[in-house]
Write a protein that holds these residues in place. Structure first.
Motif, PDB file in Angstrom:
ATOM      1  N   MET A  36       0.828  -1.219   0.000  1.00 38.09           N
ATOM      2  CA  MET A  36       0.000   0.000   0.000  1.00 38.09           C
ATOM      3  C   MET A  36       0.855   1.259   0.000  1.00 38.09           C
ATOM      4  SD  MET A  36      -3.295  -0.790   2.459  1.00 38.09           S
ATOM      5  CE  MET A  36      -2.520  -1.837   3.696  1.00 38.09           C
ATOM      6  N   VAL A  37       1.787   1.338   0.946  1.00 36.29           N
ATOM      7  CA  VAL A  37       2.631   2.534   1.053  1.00 36.29           C
ATOM      8  C   VAL A  37       3.742   2.417   0.023  1.00 36.29           C
ATOM      9  CG1 VAL A  37       4.044   3.957   2.551  1.00 36.29           C
ATOM     10  CG2 VAL A  37       2.133   2.679   3.505  1.00 36.29           C
ATOM     11  N   GLY A  38       3.486   2.953  -1.132  1.00 39.59           N
ATOM     12  CA  GLY A  38       4.478   2.896  -2.209  1.00 39.59           C
ATOM     13  C   GLY A  38       4.418   4.175  -2.993  1.00 39.59           C
ATOM     14  N   SER A  39       4.089   4.067  -4.256  1.00 45.17           N
ATOM     15  CA  SER A  39       4.026   5.254  -5.092  1.00 45.17           C
ATOM     16  C   SER A  39       2.775   6.078  -4.822  1.00 45.17           C
ATOM     17  CB  SER A  39       4.054   4.832  -6.564  1.00 45.17           C
ATOM     18  OG  SER A  39       2.933   4.024  -6.870  1.00 45.17           O
ATOM     19  N   GLY A  40       1.688   5.420  -4.343  1.00 44.21           N
ATOM     20  CA  GLY A  40       0.402   6.093  -4.249  1.00 44.21           C
ATOM     21  C   GLY A  40       0.420   7.367  -3.434  1.00 44.21           C
ATOM     22  N   ILE A  41       0.966   7.327  -2.231  1.00 45.14           N
ATOM     23  CA  ILE A  41       0.942   8.496  -1.362  1.00 45.14           C
ATOM     24  C   ILE A  41       1.852   9.601  -1.886  1.00 45.14           C
ATOM     25  CG2 ILE A  41       2.797   7.636   0.132  1.00 45.14           C
ATOM     26  CD1 ILE A  41      -0.335   9.718   1.099  1.00 45.14           C
ATOM     27  N   PHE A  42       2.735   9.280  -2.823  1.00 49.03           N
ATOM     28  CA  PHE A  42       3.646  10.275  -3.370  1.00 49.03           C
ATOM     29  C   PHE A  42       3.185  10.843  -4.709  1.00 49.03           C
ATOM     30  CE2 PHE A  42       6.357   7.157  -0.998  1.00 49.03           C
ATOM     31  CZ  PHE A  42       6.502   7.940   0.134  1.00 49.03           C
ATOM     32  N   ILE A  43       2.212  10.184  -5.361  1.00 47.93           N
ATOM     33  CA  ILE A  43       1.711  10.725  -6.630  1.00 47.93           C
ATOM     34  C   ILE A  43       0.206  10.976  -6.609  1.00 47.93           C
ATOM     35  CG2 ILE A  43       3.545   9.646  -7.985  1.00 47.93           C
ATOM     36  CD1 ILE A  43       1.547   7.554  -8.896  1.00 47.93           C
ATOM     37  N   SER A  44      -0.557  10.249  -5.779  1.00 49.20           N
ATOM     38  CA  SER A  44      -2.019  10.379  -5.777  1.00 49.20           C
ATOM     39  C   SER A  44      -2.538  11.694  -5.196  1.00 49.20           C
ATOM     40  CB  SER A  44      -2.642   9.205  -5.019  1.00 49.20           C
ATOM     41  OG  SER A  44      -2.476   8.012  -5.734  1.00 49.20           O
ATOM     42  N   PRO A  45      -1.851  12.378  -4.254  1.00 53.03           N
ATOM     43  CA  PRO A  45      -2.414  13.618  -3.721  1.00 53.03           C
ATOM     44  C   PRO A  45      -2.800  14.624  -4.798  1.00 53.03           C
ATOM     45  CG  PRO A  45      -0.597  12.929  -2.346  1.00 53.03           C
ATOM     46  CD  PRO A  45      -0.627  11.984  -3.520  1.00 53.03           C
ATOM     47  N   LYS A  46      -2.040  14.681  -5.867  1.00 48.91           N
ATOM     48  CA  LYS A  46      -2.389  15.591  -6.959  1.00 48.91           C
ATOM     49  C   LYS A  46      -3.710  15.183  -7.598  1.00 48.91           C
ATOM     50  CE  LYS A  46      -0.891  17.158 -11.522  1.00 48.91           C
ATOM     51  NZ  LYS A  46       0.213  17.145 -12.528  1.00 48.91           N
ATOM     52  N   GLY A  47      -3.865  13.888  -7.890  1.00 49.45           N
ATOM     53  CA  GLY A  47      -5.087  13.413  -8.524  1.00 49.45           C
ATOM     54  C   GLY A  47      -6.305  13.590  -7.634  1.00 49.45           C
ATOM     55  N   VAL A  48      -6.152  13.349  -6.323  1.00 47.30           N
ATOM     56  CA  VAL A  48      -7.272  13.509  -5.397  1.00 47.30           C
ATOM     57  C   VAL A  48      -7.678  14.974  -5.312  1.00 47.30           C
ATOM     58  CG1 VAL A  48      -8.008  13.264  -2.994  1.00 47.30           C
ATOM     59  CG2 VAL A  48      -6.660  11.452  -4.068  1.00 47.30           C
ATOM     60  N   LEU A  49      -6.707  15.866  -5.167  1.00 45.34           N
ATOM     61  CA  LEU A  49      -7.005  17.297  -5.061  1.00 45.34           C
ATOM     62  C   LEU A  49      -7.598  17.831  -6.365  1.00 45.34           C
ATOM     63  CD1 LEU A  49      -6.874  19.972  -3.524  1.00 45.34           C
ATOM     64  CD2 LEU A  49      -4.509  20.235  -4.336  1.00 45.34           C
ATOM     65  N   GLN A  50      -7.024  17.435  -7.473  1.00 43.41           N
ATOM     66  CA  GLN A  50      -7.464  17.917  -8.777  1.00 43.41           C
ATOM     67  C   GLN A  50      -8.934  17.560  -9.036  1.00 43.41           C
ATOM     68  OE1 GLN A  50      -5.120  16.301 -11.965  1.00 43.41           O
ATOM     69  NE2 GLN A  50      -5.710  17.887 -13.407  1.00 43.41           N
ATOM     70  N   ASN A  51      -9.336  16.374  -8.620  1.00 50.03           N
ATOM     71  CA  ASN A  51     -10.688  15.906  -8.925  1.00 50.03           C
ATOM     72  C   ASN A  51     -11.690  16.136  -7.802  1.00 50.03           C
ATOM     73  OD1 ASN A  51     -10.335  14.638 -11.631  1.00 50.03           O
ATOM     74  ND2 ASN A  51      -8.852  13.390 -10.531  1.00 50.03           N
ATOM     75  N   SER A  52     -11.199  16.536  -6.620  1.00 50.52           N
ATOM     76  CA  SER A  52     -12.115  16.828  -5.516  1.00 50.52           C
ATOM     77  C   SER A  52     -12.415  18.322  -5.418  1.00 50.52           C
ATOM     78  CB  SER A  52     -11.536  16.331  -4.187  1.00 50.52           C
ATOM     79  OG  SER A  52     -10.333  17.003  -3.875  1.00 50.52           O
ATOM     80  N   GLY A  53     -11.484  19.147  -5.875  1.00 47.90           N
ATOM     81  CA  GLY A  53     -11.753  20.579  -5.976  1.00 47.90           C
ATOM     82  C   GLY A  53     -11.228  21.422  -4.840  1.00 47.90           C
ATOM     83  N   ASN A  54     -11.037  20.869  -3.643  1.00 42.22           N
ATOM     84  CA  ASN A  54     -10.519  21.682  -2.549  1.00 42.22           C
ATOM     85  C   ASN A  54      -9.845  20.810  -1.489  1.00 42.22           C
ATOM     86  OD1 ASN A  54     -12.536  20.986  -0.371  1.00 42.22           O
ATOM     87  ND2 ASN A  54     -13.945  21.842  -1.899  1.00 42.22           N
ATOM     88  N   VAL A  55      -9.147  21.468  -0.581  1.00 42.17           N
ATOM     89  CA  VAL A  55      -8.329  20.781   0.415  1.00 42.17           C
ATOM     90  C   VAL A  55      -9.174  19.951   1.375  1.00 42.17           C
ATOM     91  CG1 VAL A  55      -6.783  21.140   2.383  1.00 42.17           C
ATOM     92  CG2 VAL A  55      -6.464  22.468   0.292  1.00 42.17           C
ATOM     93  N   GLY A  56     -10.249  20.552   1.894  1.00 40.62           N
ATOM     94  CA  GLY A  56     -11.057  19.859   2.891  1.00 40.62           C
ATOM     95  C   GLY A  56     -11.674  18.578   2.365  1.00 40.62           C
ATOM     96  N   VAL A  57     -12.253  18.641   1.161  1.00 40.33           N
ATOM     97  CA  VAL A  57     -12.875  17.452   0.577  1.00 40.33           C
ATOM     98  C   VAL A  57     -11.819  16.394   0.280  1.00 40.33           C
ATOM     99  CG1 VAL A  57     -14.181  16.566  -1.404  1.00 40.33           C
ATOM    100  CG2 VAL A  57     -14.811  18.746  -0.370  1.00 40.33           C
ATOM    101  N   SER A  58     -10.645  16.819  -0.152  1.00 39.41           N
ATOM    102  CA  SER A  58      -9.586  15.849  -0.459  1.00 39.41           C
ATOM    103  C   SER A  58      -9.161  15.086   0.790  1.00 39.41           C
ATOM    104  CB  SER A  58      -8.382  16.549  -1.098  1.00 39.41           C
ATOM    105  OG  SER A  58      -7.684  17.342  -0.154  1.00 39.41           O
ATOM    106  N   LEU A  59      -9.066  15.787   1.943  1.00 33.88           N
ATOM    107  CA  LEU A  59      -8.707  15.106   3.191  1.00 33.88           C
ATOM    108  C   LEU A  59      -9.808  14.133   3.624  1.00 33.88           C
ATOM    109  CD1 LEU A  59      -7.076  18.022   5.224  1.00 33.88           C
ATOM    110  CD2 LEU A  59      -5.927  16.072   4.168  1.00 33.88           C
ATOM    111  N   LEU A  60     -11.061  14.529   3.460  1.00 34.81           N
ATOM    112  CA  LEU A  60     -12.162  13.620   3.770  1.00 34.81           C
ATOM    113  C   LEU A  60     -12.142  12.395   2.864  1.00 34.81           C
ATOM    114  CD1 LEU A  60     -15.190  16.032   4.422  1.00 34.81           C
ATOM    115  CD2 LEU A  60     -13.884  14.710   6.099  1.00 34.81           C
ATOM    116  N   LEU A  61     -11.758  12.614   1.606  1.00 30.93           N
ATOM    117  CA  LEU A  61     -11.673  11.497   0.667  1.00 30.93           C
ATOM    118  C   LEU A  61     -10.588  10.514   1.071  1.00 30.93           C
ATOM    119  CD1 LEU A  61     -12.250  13.133  -2.835  1.00 30.93           C
ATOM    120  CD2 LEU A  61     -13.514  11.225  -1.861  1.00 30.93           C
TER     121      LEU A  61
END
Length: 493
Positions: A36-61
């Motif tokens: 699990m702890v591999g590339s995801g936590i180092f590349i996925s934050p951009k994808g989560v933020l980009q598609n969620s629209g804001n910081v708060g929703v991304s953290l909830l996601l």
């Protein structure tokens, strides 16, 4: 006479061809956390933020993806303790919903899911490993791909060489990657404690929320958690699986969820949302800003973390091909394991060509959306099959029993995400769907054995040696076994 019988039993046990139980609880947790702890936590934050629209929703996601993954993992733990074969999704679909869904999952895994997943992880590995040696934004794409392919080859070779060594490397890299995650979490939390909370202002501003893109945000988040199911791929190799599978699942997902949420909080404490969105490698931007002079060392640690995820994925995925060959839905060659090393070498090598092809494509987020449709559709189908299996067989022995609420919520969430992704990213999702359905003619022509010559039939499907053609095919198989020191495996004990 008693001594002779004991010696004979010892010899038979140690010469029988099956995968040995070498994965302890510690190694099972390392496999899950390390995958699990591999590339995801180092590349996925951009994808989560980009598609969620804001910081708060991304953290909830990130938190929601962790809880959702825990529901799925607990359901799989229940399955893994009552269906004790290796093979993960494939074997569970075979046992609960039948051969066709199982084969389509296998087909999608081989031609799309596994190659694309390994390409995403290994491209992150190549990028982070080579980044310190070049000026920012001037990393040659060809160099990244060459390093990536070298890393894949080393990981496959390691898994061919020894189960124990692959597990030891995985355990060591898991410890190293937890240190790496700690090096990201601590500076961010300290910065937050010092009052750097400006990036959290108006965190839940709904004006930037884009509901149609939320499934793609879930894809990125669930990709980072992907790996919790790898424990079920190696059930026959886990020591005391009825106890250790549930323990490994609960410990690993609790640790990873906490780490992921804190890591993202740390990212936002140091980097603005705009900086995260403009970065191809979030950890690079973070380390450049926080560690400055020692950032190359941190990036190498991140690269090794990605290699650990790659190693865990290869270790587990080869067991699915191995299990399918043993069940007669894949060429018998891939049920062979090395007589001395007890590793499924043919199944491991089979994955390489398509992974190299996916690496040559090189688009991280395109590959992520491309294979996520099939991956999460079949995982949802697996938990649906689990619920159907429980209703059909209410008296079946389930050593680890979870409330059906868990698989129900997980199944609905998977199908909802998959269904809405057809609207969010119709091109990549449609391609993934089409490639999955391309397995239908293969199933009816090959697995169902209705329109295939005898010679090819006996090569592809074991157990039919009555005709001359089958004897010739059997001779070729024996020749391969003798020359390469392999033998077909039986179910583990």
């Amino acid at each position: 006479m008693g001594a002779c019988r004991k010696r004979k039993a010892f010899v038979e046990e140690n010469t029988a061809v099956f995968l040995r139980r070498k994965i302890t609880l510690t190694r099972a947790i390392a496999l899950a956390v390390g995958s699990m702890v591999g590339s995801g936590i180092f590349i996925s934050p951009k994808g989560v933020l980009q598609n969620s629209g804001n910081v708060g929703v991304s953290l909830l996601l990130w938190l929601a993806c962790g809880i959702l993954s825990l529901f799925g993992a607990l359901s799989y733990a229940d399955l893994g303790t009552c269906i004790t074969k290796s093979g993960g999704h494939y074997i569970y679909l075979l046992e609960t919903l039948g051969p066709l869904p199982a084969f389509l999952r296998l087909w999608a895994e081989f031609i799309m899911i596994r190659p694309a997943n390994m390409a995403v992880v290994s491209l992150a590995f190549g990028r982070y490993l080579i980044e310190p040696f070049f000026a920012s934004c001037h990393v040659p794409p060809l160099a990244v791909k060459l390093v990536t392919m070298a890393g894949i080859t080393v990981a496959v070779a390691l898994n061919c060489w020894s189960v124990s060594w692959a597990a030891k490397v995985q355990t060591g890299l898991t410890v190293l990657k937890m240190i790496t995650v700690g090096l990201i979490i601590v500076p961010g939390i300290l910065a937050l404690g010092n009052g750097h909370n400006e990036n959290f202002q108006d965190s839940f501003d709904t004006s930037s929320l884009t509901l149609e893109k939320l499934p793609l945000a879930f894809y990125s988040g669930m990709f980072a958690y992907g790996g919790w199911f790898y424990i079920n791929f190696v059930t026959e190799e886990i020591v005391d699986p009825k106890k250790n599978i549930p323990r490994a699942v609960i410990v690993s997902l609790t640790v990873v969820t906490v780490c992921y949420v804190l890591t993202n909080v740390s990212y936002y404490a140091v980097l603005t949302p705009q900086e995260i969105l403009s970065s191809d490698a979030v950890a690079v931007s973070f380390t450049d800003k926080v560690f400055k002079n020692i950032s190359p060392a941190i990036l190498i640690l991140v690269a090794l973390s990605c290699f650990g995820a790659l190693n865990g994925g290869i270790f587990a995925a080869s067991r699915m091909l191995f299990a399918a060959a043993r069940e007669g839905q894949w060429p018998a060659l891939f049920s062979m394991i090395h007589l001395e090393r007890h590793t499924p070498v043919p199944a491991l090598i089979l994955m390489l060509p398509l992974v190299y092809l996916m690496v040559s494509i090189g688009d991280l987020y395109g590959l992520l959306n491309f294979y996520s449709f099939s991956r999460w559709f079949f995982i949802g189908l697996t938990t649906l099959g689990f619920m159907i299996h429980c209703f059909r067989h209410p008296t079946i022995l389930r050593p680890f029993k979870v409330p059906l609420f868990f698989p129900l919520v997980f199944t609905v969430a998977c199908f909802f995400i998959v269904g809405t992704s057809l609207y969010s990213d119709p091109v990549n999702t449609s391609i993934g769907c089409a490639l999955t359905l391309s397995g239908l003619p293969v199933y009816y022509l090959v697995v169902q054995k209705t329109r295939i010559p005898d010679v090819l039939l006996c090569i592809l499907v074991p157990g039919q040696l009555s005709s001359t053609a089958c004897r010739e095919a059997a001779f070729g198989k024996v020749l391969f076994s003798c020359f390469f020191n392999y033998s077909c495996a039986s179910h583990g004990s």
